[in-house]
Design a protein around this motif. Structure first.
Motif, short mmCIF file in Angstrom:
data_model
loop_
_atom_site.label_atom_id
_atom_site.label_comp_id
_atom_site.label_asym_id
_atom_site.label_seq_id
_atom_site.Cartn_x
_atom_site.Cartn_y
_atom_site.Cartn_z
N GLU A 189 0.83 -1.21 0.00
CA GLU A 189 0.00 0.00 0.00
C GLU A 189 0.86 1.27 0.00
O GLU A 189 0.65 2.19 -0.80
N LYS A 190 1.87 1.31 0.87
CA LYS A 190 2.74 2.48 0.94
C LYS A 190 3.66 2.57 -0.28
O LYS A 190 3.97 3.66 -0.75
N LEU A 191 4.08 1.41 -0.78
CA LEU A 191 4.92 1.38 -1.98
C LEU A 191 4.17 2.02 -3.16
O LEU A 191 4.71 2.88 -3.85
N LEU A 192 2.93 1.58 -3.36
CA LEU A 192 2.13 2.11 -4.47
C LEU A 192 1.84 3.60 -4.27
O LEU A 192 1.83 4.37 -5.25
N ALA A 193 1.62 4.01 -3.02
CA ALA A 193 1.34 5.42 -2.76
C ALA A 193 2.54 6.28 -3.12
O ALA A 193 2.40 7.36 -3.72
N ASP A 194 3.74 5.82 -2.77
CA ASP A 194 4.95 6.58 -3.10
C ASP A 194 5.16 6.68 -4.60
O ASP A 194 5.50 7.74 -5.13
N LEU A 195 4.96 5.56 -5.31
CA LEU A 195 5.16 5.57 -6.76
C LEU A 195 4.06 6.35 -7.47
O LEU A 195 4.31 6.97 -8.51
N ASP A 196 2.86 6.35 -6.91
CA ASP A 196 1.77 7.11 -7.53
C ASP A 196 2.05 8.61 -7.44
O ASP A 196 1.58 9.39 -8.28
N GLY A 197 2.82 9.00 -6.44
CA GLY A 197 3.17 10.42 -6.30
C GLY A 197 4.44 10.81 -7.03
O GLY A 197 4.83 11.97 -6.99
N ALA A 198 5.09 9.86 -7.69
CA ALA A 198 6.33 10.16 -8.42
C ALA A 198 6.01 10.91 -9.71
O ALA A 198 5.00 10.67 -10.36
#
Length: 430
Positions: A189-198
């Protein structure tokens, strides 16, 4: 007879123009930061007590030594006695037989990108060189295109040398995405959130298997979610296979994330190493795989790679790549090789299970199931900094500051001592 005068002029140079007071050009050179692995190894060598080194990157056998596969030994012997095989420089892009076989085993012959001839394989002198070559190609993209302005995203935690490699190639903006949580597992969940904000066109460095240093892999279902996000956000994946084959004992299965991303039409780079799974540590057998969008780009990317290589290492080594190509070209050799490698993988999994059982029998606080849920050479114990210091200073057991260790360095002679030491580290009040 009078002697030549040795008087100095006002610039500190004698009359014969010989500099005698000039400072060395290296006078102001500062010492580079020492890597955690180097610092640990130095402390280990100075330690005179009963000691265990668990921070190495090689595979160690039950005797605590690096290994050579029986098949690899036989092939090397054949090379040394065959008069038709002569030492020579390979092409700058590497041995054609090696790059072709590695590409086929990583992506499969039926892969659309292979069929359409839009895949470039380059032999490199080890895994680090493969990452560096990929970074140099990305920097060239940055120099000639306004589409990409960085940054490069690395996992947290990751190999400490990765940021240095990208920065040495001229890519200075390095960011990190969340990978590992306090439950000793991947936090998707946190991994995807970080990449979604890239930002769009960001480069995302992802471990395809046997993540270093945690040993925690993404599942195939998780990879599907990540691939969808990569396409949605127009990110560029740089995949890593530093110990291909030592996660599941199968080169193709370890490379499944690469195959899946390529099947979705995603353009990517993948740095690989075959030193671990073939026991070729002295040969440094690496490979960079480039999967491109169009076949029309192949020659230009190839020419850029050749130009970069000429300034870095000119030609890779010959013997190690020839061994790998010989194995992968012969179905009988492949079967024999897989049998040997699966034994290595099964041994690592058995060590994980026994260590987990020992900690449970000792009544060590906490859940240790994560030890067997991770794969490959490395695992993250979950020990904190104080506990890691306790192990090194009080029990002479050396592992990475993050609490991660090399599973293969545990053997029948030291396993009980390591389990007892971990128990003491967890139960001791600081």
């Amino acid at each position: 007879m009078s002697q030549p005068s040795s008087s100095l002029d006002e610039k500190g140079v004698n009359q014969n123009r010989d500099p005698i007071c000039r400072r060395s050009v290296f006078t102001d050179t500062q010492s580079a930061a020492v890597s955690p692995e180097t610092r640990l190894l130095s402390a280990f060598k100075k330690d005179n007590g009963r000691k265990v080194f668990l921070a190495g990157k090689e595979y160690y056998n039950e005797e605590g030594k690096t290994f050579e596969l029986c098949l690899v030994g036989k092939i090397k012997q054949y090379f040394s006695t065959n008069p038709t095989i002569r030492p020579e420089y390979p092409p700058s892009l590497g041995l054609r037989g090696f790059t072709q076989r590695v590409t086929e085993v990583t992506l499969e012959k039926s892969c659309q990108a292979v069929v359409e001839n839009r895949v470039l394989g380059v032999q490199t002198p080890g895994f680090t060189a493969a990452v560096r070559l990929g970074a140099e190609l990305l920097r060239h993209w940055h120099d000639v295109s306004a589409d990409w302005c960085g940054p490069v995203y690395l996992s947290s935690p990751c190999d400490d040398s990765l940021a240095d490699i990208y920065q040495a190639a001229g890519i200075q903006e390095i960011r990190h995405y969340y990978y590992w949580d306090d439950k000793q597992q991947v936090c998707l969940e946190k991994l995807l959130a970080d990449l979604d904000g890239a930002p769009e066109q960001s480069v995302v460095v992802l471990s395809a298997s046997a993540h270093y240093p945690t040993g925690a892999d993404l599942s195939q279902i998780q990879w599907v979610s990540i691939a969808q996000l990569i396409m949605k956000r127009r990110l560029f994946p740089f995949l890593l296979l530093p110990a291909q084959g030592l996660c599941y004992g199968d080169l193709e299965r370890d490379a499944w994330p690469v195959q899946y991303c390529a099947s979705q039409g995603i353009e990517l780079l993948c740095a690989q190493s075959f030193s671990h799974c073939f026991g070729l540590y002295g040969e440094a057998v690496g490979h960079l795989l480039c999967v491109l969008k169009q076949n029309s780009l192949l020659l230009s990317v190839q020419s850029q790679a050749e130009q970069i290589i000429r300034s870095l290492w000119a030609q890779p080594s010959d013997t190690g790549a020839r061994v790998v190509a010989t194995v992968l070209s012969n179905p009988a050799h492949v079967v024999e090789w897989q049998g040997e490698v699966k034994h290595l993988v099964e041994r690592c999994m058995l060590i994980r299970e026994i260590l987990r059982q020992r900690l449970r029998l000792l009544g060590t606080p906490g859940c240790w199931d994560h030890l067997t849920q991770q794969r490959g050479l490395f695992c993250c114990t979950g020990l904190n900094g104080q506990q890691v210091d306790f192990l090194s200073k009080r029990r002479h057991i050396y592992l990475l500051p993050s609490g991660c260790l090399n599973v293969s360095a545990i053997n029948g002679r030291n396993l009980d001592y390591i389990a007892e030491s971990i128990h003491l580290a967890v139960t001791t009040s600081f």
